[in-house]
Design a protein around this motif. Sequence first.
Motif, PDB file in Angstrom:
ATOM      1  N   MET A   1       0.845  -1.181   0.000  1.00  0.00           N
ATOM      2  CA  MET A   1       0.000   0.000   0.000  1.00  0.00           C
ATOM      3  C   MET A   1       0.889   1.243   0.000  1.00  0.00           C
ATOM      4  O   MET A   1       1.879   1.307   0.714  1.00  0.00           O
ATOM      5  CB  MET A   1      -0.915  -0.011   1.227  1.00  0.00           C
ATOM      6  N   LEU A   2       0.507   2.215  -0.770  1.00  0.00           N
ATOM      7  CA  LEU A   2       1.250   3.466  -0.898  1.00  0.00           C
ATOM      8  C   LEU A   2       1.061   4.312   0.348  1.00  0.00           C
ATOM      9  O   LEU A   2      -0.033   4.408   0.895  1.00  0.00           O
ATOM     10  CB  LEU A   2       0.748   4.222  -2.133  1.00  0.00           C
ATOM     11  N   ARG A   3       2.137   4.923   0.826  1.00  0.00           N
ATOM     12  CA  ARG A   3       2.081   5.827   1.978  1.00  0.00           C
ATOM     13  C   ARG A   3       2.545   7.198   1.508  1.00  0.00           C
ATOM     14  O   ARG A   3       3.571   7.313   0.857  1.00  0.00           O
ATOM     15  CB  ARG A   3       2.973   5.320   3.102  1.00  0.00           C
ATOM     16  N   LYS A   4       1.783   8.228   1.853  1.00  0.00           N
ATOM     17  CA  LYS A   4       2.123   9.600   1.461  1.00  0.00           C
ATOM     18  C   LYS A   4       2.146  10.483   2.691  1.00  0.00           C
ATOM     19  O   LYS A   4       1.231  10.454   3.509  1.00  0.00           O
ATOM     20  CB  LYS A   4       1.093  10.159   0.482  1.00  0.00           C
ATOM     21  N   LEU A   5       3.164  11.308   2.785  1.00  0.00           N
ATOM     22  CA  LEU A   5       3.271  12.308   3.837  1.00  0.00           C
ATOM     23  C   LEU A   5       2.696  13.614   3.302  1.00  0.00           C
ATOM     24  O   LEU A   5       3.123  14.093   2.251  1.00  0.00           O
ATOM     25  CB  LEU A   5       4.734  12.492   4.242  1.00  0.00           C
ATOM     26  N   VAL A   6       1.694  14.163   4.002  1.00  0.00           N
ATOM     27  CA  VAL A   6       1.059  15.404   3.550  1.00  0.00           C
ATOM     28  C   VAL A   6       0.831  16.337   4.726  1.00  0.00           C
ATOM     29  O   VAL A   6       0.700  15.905   5.865  1.00  0.00           O
ATOM     30  CB  VAL A   6      -0.300  15.143   2.854  1.00  0.00           C
ATOM     31  N   ASP A   7       0.781  17.605   4.415  1.00  0.00           N
ATOM     32  CA  ASP A   7       0.393  18.603   5.402  1.00  0.00           C
ATOM     33  C   ASP A   7      -1.132  18.694   5.340  1.00  0.00           C
ATOM     34  O   ASP A   7      -1.715  18.609   4.268  1.00  0.00           O
ATOM     35  CB  ASP A   7       1.017  19.948   5.039  1.00  0.00           C
ATOM     36  N   TYR A   8      -1.776  18.886   6.475  1.00  0.00           N
ATOM     37  CA  TYR A   8      -3.237  18.913   6.478  1.00  0.00           C
ATOM     38  C   TYR A   8      -3.782  20.023   5.585  1.00  0.00           C
ATOM     39  O   TYR A   8      -4.880  19.909   5.042  1.00  0.00           O
ATOM     40  CB  TYR A   8      -3.783  19.046   7.909  1.00  0.00           C
ATOM     41  N   LYS A   9      -3.026  21.082   5.381  1.00  0.00           N
ATOM     42  CA  LYS A   9      -3.484  22.203   4.554  1.00  0.00           C
ATOM     43  C   LYS A   9      -3.628  21.796   3.095  1.00  0.00           C
ATOM     44  O   LYS A   9      -4.324  22.456   2.334  1.00  0.00           O
ATOM     45  CB  LYS A   9      -2.516  23.373   4.656  1.00  0.00           C
ATOM     46  N   VAL A  46      -0.318  11.720  12.010  1.00  0.00           N
ATOM     47  CA  VAL A  46      -1.393  10.778  12.301  1.00  0.00           C
ATOM     48  C   VAL A  46      -1.740  10.069  10.999  1.00  0.00           C
ATOM     49  O   VAL A  46      -1.576  10.622   9.909  1.00  0.00           O
ATOM     50  CB  VAL A  46      -2.643  11.464  12.893  1.00  0.00           C
ATOM     51  N   GLU A  47      -2.197   8.826  11.126  1.00  0.00           N
ATOM     52  CA  GLU A  47      -2.503   8.015   9.962  1.00  0.00           C
ATOM     53  C   GLU A  47      -3.932   8.246   9.503  1.00  0.00           C
ATOM     54  O   GLU A  47      -4.852   8.337  10.319  1.00  0.00           O
ATOM     55  CB  GLU A  47      -2.324   6.539  10.342  1.00  0.00           C
ATOM     56  N   LEU A  48      -4.108   8.336   8.207  1.00  0.00           N
ATOM     57  CA  LEU A  48      -5.417   8.487   7.591  1.00  0.00           C
ATOM     58  C   LEU A  48      -5.486   7.473   6.460  1.00  0.00           C
ATOM     59  O   LEU A  48      -4.772   7.605   5.467  1.00  0.00           O
ATOM     60  CB  LEU A  48      -5.592   9.917   7.069  1.00  0.00           C
ATOM     61  N   LYS A  49      -6.308   6.446   6.633  1.00  0.00           N
ATOM     62  CA  LYS A  49      -6.347   5.337   5.673  1.00  0.00           C
ATOM     63  C   LYS A  49      -7.494   5.476   4.689  1.00  0.00           C
ATOM     64  O   LYS A  49      -8.621   5.757   5.071  1.00  0.00           O
ATOM     65  CB  LYS A  49      -6.482   4.008   6.409  1.00  0.00           C
ATOM     66  N   ILE A  53      -4.443   4.354  -0.357  1.00  0.00           N
ATOM     67  CA  ILE A  53      -3.298   5.096   0.169  1.00  0.00           C
ATOM     68  C   ILE A  53      -3.439   5.280   1.679  1.00  0.00           C
ATOM     69  O   ILE A  53      -4.530   5.510   2.178  1.00  0.00           O
ATOM     70  CB  ILE A  53      -3.207   6.492  -0.496  1.00  0.00           C
ATOM     71  N   VAL A  54      -2.311   5.183   2.373  1.00  0.00           N
ATOM     72  CA  VAL A  54      -2.256   5.558   3.780  1.00  0.00           C
ATOM     73  C   VAL A  54      -1.555   6.904   3.830  1.00  0.00           C
ATOM     74  O   VAL A  54      -0.387   7.025   3.468  1.00  0.00           O
ATOM     75  CB  VAL A  54      -1.482   4.521   4.624  1.00  0.00           C
ATOM     76  N   TYR A  55      -2.294   7.932   4.224  1.00  0.00           N
ATOM     77  CA  TYR A  55      -1.733   9.271   4.343  1.00  0.00           C
ATOM     78  C   TYR A  55      -1.180   9.445   5.744  1.00  0.00           C
ATOM     79  O   TYR A  55      -1.817   9.045   6.721  1.00  0.00           O
ATOM     80  CB  TYR A  55      -2.806  10.336   4.096  1.00  0.00           C
ATOM     81  N   LEU A  56      -0.007  10.019   5.847  1.00  0.00           N
ATOM     82  CA  LEU A  56       0.557  10.424   7.114  1.00  0.00           C
ATOM     83  C   LEU A  56       0.423  11.938   7.150  1.00  0.00           C
ATOM     84  O   LEU A  56       1.117  12.647   6.432  1.00  0.00           O
ATOM     85  CB  LEU A  56       2.020   9.996   7.235  1.00  0.00           C
ATOM     86  N   VAL A  57      -0.521  12.411   7.945  1.00  0.00           N
ATOM     87  CA  VAL A  57      -0.833  13.834   8.003  1.00  0.00           C
ATOM     88  C   VAL A  57       0.037  14.467   9.079  1.00  0.00           C
ATOM     89  O   VAL A  57      -0.058  14.112  10.249  1.00  0.00           O
ATOM     90  CB  VAL A  57      -2.334  14.072   8.307  1.00  0.00           C
ATOM     91  N   LYS A  58       0.898  15.396   8.655  1.00  0.00           N
ATOM     92  CA  LYS A  58       1.812  16.056   9.584  1.00  0.00           C
ATOM     93  C   LYS A  58       1.047  16.796  10.667  1.00  0.00           C
ATOM     94  O   LYS A  58       0.054  17.457  10.394  1.00  0.00           O
ATOM     95  CB  LYS A  58       2.690  17.077   8.856  1.00  0.00           C
ATOM     96  N   ILE A  59       1.542  16.652  11.869  1.00  0.00           N
ATOM     97  CA  ILE A  59       0.935  17.332  13.015  1.00  0.00           C
ATOM     98  C   ILE A  59       1.611  18.680  13.198  1.00  0.00           C
ATOM     99  O   ILE A  59       2.826  18.791  13.178  1.00  0.00           O
ATOM    100  CB  ILE A  59       1.108  16.493  14.298  1.00  0.00           C
ATOM    101  N   SER A  60       0.789  19.680  13.370  1.00  0.00           N
ATOM    102  CA  SER A  60       1.274  21.013  13.709  1.00  0.00           C
ATOM    103  C   SER A  60       0.311  21.589  14.730  1.00  0.00           C
ATOM    104  O   SER A  60      -0.762  21.038  14.966  1.00  0.00           O
ATOM    105  CB  SER A  60       1.348  21.896  12.468  1.00  0.00           C
TER     106      SER A  60
END
Length: 70
Positions: A1-9, A46-49, A53-60
């Motif tokens: 499964m693809l994992r992507k790091l993203v900013d919530y914005k 935090v993980e968002l499935k 894709i499993v998104y890794l949403v950066k915490i700020s």
Amino acid sequence: MLRKLVDYKKLDHSLAALLIETYPDGYGDDDTIIFKNARGETIEAVELKTPDIVYLVKISKSLSHFIANF
């Protein structure tokens, strides 16, 4: 499964709604993933499935405000 790091914005409306649905009361220490990126920076996310894709949403600091005000 693809994992992507993203900013919530940068989440589109449907992913932002899924984030709120996944963490309706906010996120806690058990929900947080901590790792180092390629530059050696410590990232908290935090993980968002989704099915693909499993998104890794950066915490700020502003992410908690976003969840509260969505």
